[in-house]
Design a protein around this motif. Sequence first.
Motif, short mmCIF file in Angstrom:
data_model
loop_
_atom_site.label_atom_id
_atom_site.label_comp_id
_atom_site.label_asym_id
_atom_site.label_seq_id
_atom_site.Cartn_x
_atom_site.Cartn_y
_atom_site.Cartn_z
N SER A 5 0.82 -1.21 0.00
CA SER A 5 0.00 0.00 0.00
C SER A 5 0.86 1.26 0.00
O SER A 5 0.37 2.35 -0.27
CB SER A 5 -0.95 0.01 1.20
OG SER A 5 -0.21 0.17 2.38
N VAL A 7 3.81 1.53 -1.84
CA VAL A 7 4.51 1.72 -3.11
C VAL A 7 3.53 2.16 -4.20
O VAL A 7 2.32 1.97 -4.08
CB VAL A 7 5.28 0.46 -3.55
CG1 VAL A 7 6.38 0.13 -2.58
CG2 VAL A 7 4.35 -0.71 -3.73
N ASP A 8 4.12 2.73 -5.25
CA ASP A 8 3.35 3.27 -6.35
C ASP A 8 2.86 2.12 -7.24
O ASP A 8 3.53 1.73 -8.17
CB ASP A 8 4.25 4.22 -7.15
CG ASP A 8 3.44 5.31 -7.81
OD1 ASP A 8 2.21 5.14 -7.89
OD2 ASP A 8 4.04 6.31 -8.24
N GLY A 9 1.71 1.56 -6.92
CA GLY A 9 1.20 0.42 -7.68
C GLY A 9 -0.05 0.78 -8.46
O GLY A 9 -0.58 1.88 -8.32
N PRO A 10 -0.52 -0.14 -9.29
CA PRO A 10 -1.75 0.12 -10.03
C PRO A 10 -2.98 0.19 -9.11
O PRO A 10 -2.99 -0.42 -8.04
CB PRO A 10 -1.85 -1.06 -10.99
CG PRO A 10 -0.99 -2.11 -10.41
CD PRO A 10 0.07 -1.44 -9.61
N GLN A 11 -3.99 0.91 -9.57
CA GLN A 11 -5.20 1.10 -8.77
C GLN A 11 -5.89 -0.23 -8.45
O GLN A 11 -6.39 -0.43 -7.35
CB GLN A 11 -6.16 2.03 -9.51
CG GLN A 11 -7.49 2.29 -8.82
CD GLN A 11 -7.34 3.14 -7.57
OE1 GLN A 11 -6.62 4.11 -7.55
NE2 GLN A 11 -8.05 2.76 -6.51
N ALA A 12 -5.87 -1.15 -9.44
CA ALA A 12 -6.54 -2.44 -9.24
C ALA A 12 -5.92 -3.19 -8.07
O ALA A 12 -6.63 -3.83 -7.29
CB ALA A 12 -6.45 -3.26 -10.51
N ARG A 14 -4.31 -1.76 -5.51
CA ARG A 14 -4.65 -1.03 -4.28
C ARG A 14 -6.07 -1.37 -3.83
O ARG A 14 -6.34 -1.44 -2.64
CB ARG A 14 -4.52 0.47 -4.48
CG ARG A 14 -3.11 0.97 -4.47
CD ARG A 14 -3.06 2.47 -4.53
NE ARG A 14 -3.56 3.10 -3.32
CZ ARG A 14 -2.87 3.19 -2.19
NH1 ARG A 14 -1.68 2.67 -2.11
NH2 ARG A 14 -3.40 3.79 -1.13
N VAL A 23 -7.16 4.30 6.19
CA VAL A 23 -6.94 5.75 6.25
C VAL A 23 -7.97 6.50 5.40
O VAL A 23 -7.84 7.70 5.18
CB VAL A 23 -5.51 6.14 5.80
CG1 VAL A 23 -4.50 5.70 6.84
CG2 VAL A 23 -5.18 5.54 4.45
N VAL A 35 -15.56 10.91 -0.57
CA VAL A 35 -15.83 9.59 0.01
C VAL A 35 -15.44 8.45 -0.93
O VAL A 35 -15.72 7.29 -0.63
CB VAL A 35 -17.32 9.44 0.41
CG1 VAL A 35 -17.65 10.32 1.60
CG2 VAL A 35 -18.23 9.74 -0.75
N GLY A 36 -14.76 8.77 -2.04
CA GLY A 36 -14.36 7.74 -3.01
C GLY A 36 -13.58 6.59 -2.39
O GLY A 36 -13.97 5.43 -2.50
N PRO A 37 -12.46 6.88 -1.67
CA PRO A 37 -11.68 5.79 -1.05
C PRO A 37 -12.48 5.01 -0.01
O PRO A 37 -12.29 3.80 0.14
CB PRO A 37 -10.51 6.53 -0.39
CG PRO A 37 -10.40 7.81 -1.11
CD PRO A 37 -11.80 8.18 -1.49
N ARG A 40 -14.79 2.54 -1.87
CA ARG A 40 -13.99 1.42 -2.40
C ARG A 40 -13.54 0.51 -1.26
O ARG A 40 -13.52 -0.72 -1.39
CB ARG A 40 -12.76 1.95 -3.14
CG ARG A 40 -13.05 2.37 -4.56
CD ARG A 40 -11.86 3.11 -5.13
NE ARG A 40 -12.16 3.62 -6.45
CZ ARG A 40 -11.69 3.09 -7.57
NH1 ARG A 40 -10.91 2.05 -7.52
NH2 ARG A 40 -12.00 3.61 -8.73
#
Lengths: 67, 144
Positions: A5, A7-12, A14, A23, A35-37, A40
Amino acid sequence: MQLLSLVDGPQALRDALLTPPLVAWHGLFAAPRYVGPLERGLLTSAVYAVVFLGAAILGDRRREPSP
Amino acid sequence: MRSAWKLLWAAALATASSACMRAQVTQERIEESLGPTFANLVHVQEPLLGQPPVAAATLKASASCRKVGPVPGNRGAGAWKCTVTWFTVNGTPLRDEYDLSVGMDGCYTATVDGAQLGGPTLHGPGGGDVPNLLYVFDACFDTT
């Protein structure tokens, strides 16, 4: 999960982790609020709960002898 | 029939990869967060210093950011440098530089670069020290 969580990874990827939702409450206290995060995160948590609770229930049923 | 399947696979792969490659931390998102956050903090800070309150909207604060470091493209977590442009109540334009440390969760810490906005504390109206909210602050933005 914690390391992934950060590192800079793809959204899928995450979206599949359980740590980013921890958080997600930050959005509720931001101005303007978002409220997007959180949405999800709730979906991810629900998927984990259904899959693992389902597996646990199935496993438990198989182990116990039926009367 | 086979070519139809190939086409379907290609479309599915393209959709999946574009969904995967969509950046979460972007220049636009940081700029849209930093400007209003800065203005909101000025709005909170002014009464602490004994000044009349200022509406955040009247400051017309906007930010212009760029990523620092060897990674090409203005996106991704890490160190960013931003210039905040805002206007005083009299309409005088001001510019302040900020160093940002942005995390993958969309939360960042902004530290002012330069002495224009003062140090970590400022002198309050009662003679005591009040924290300088614009010296260093944390904020978050939507990464979805």
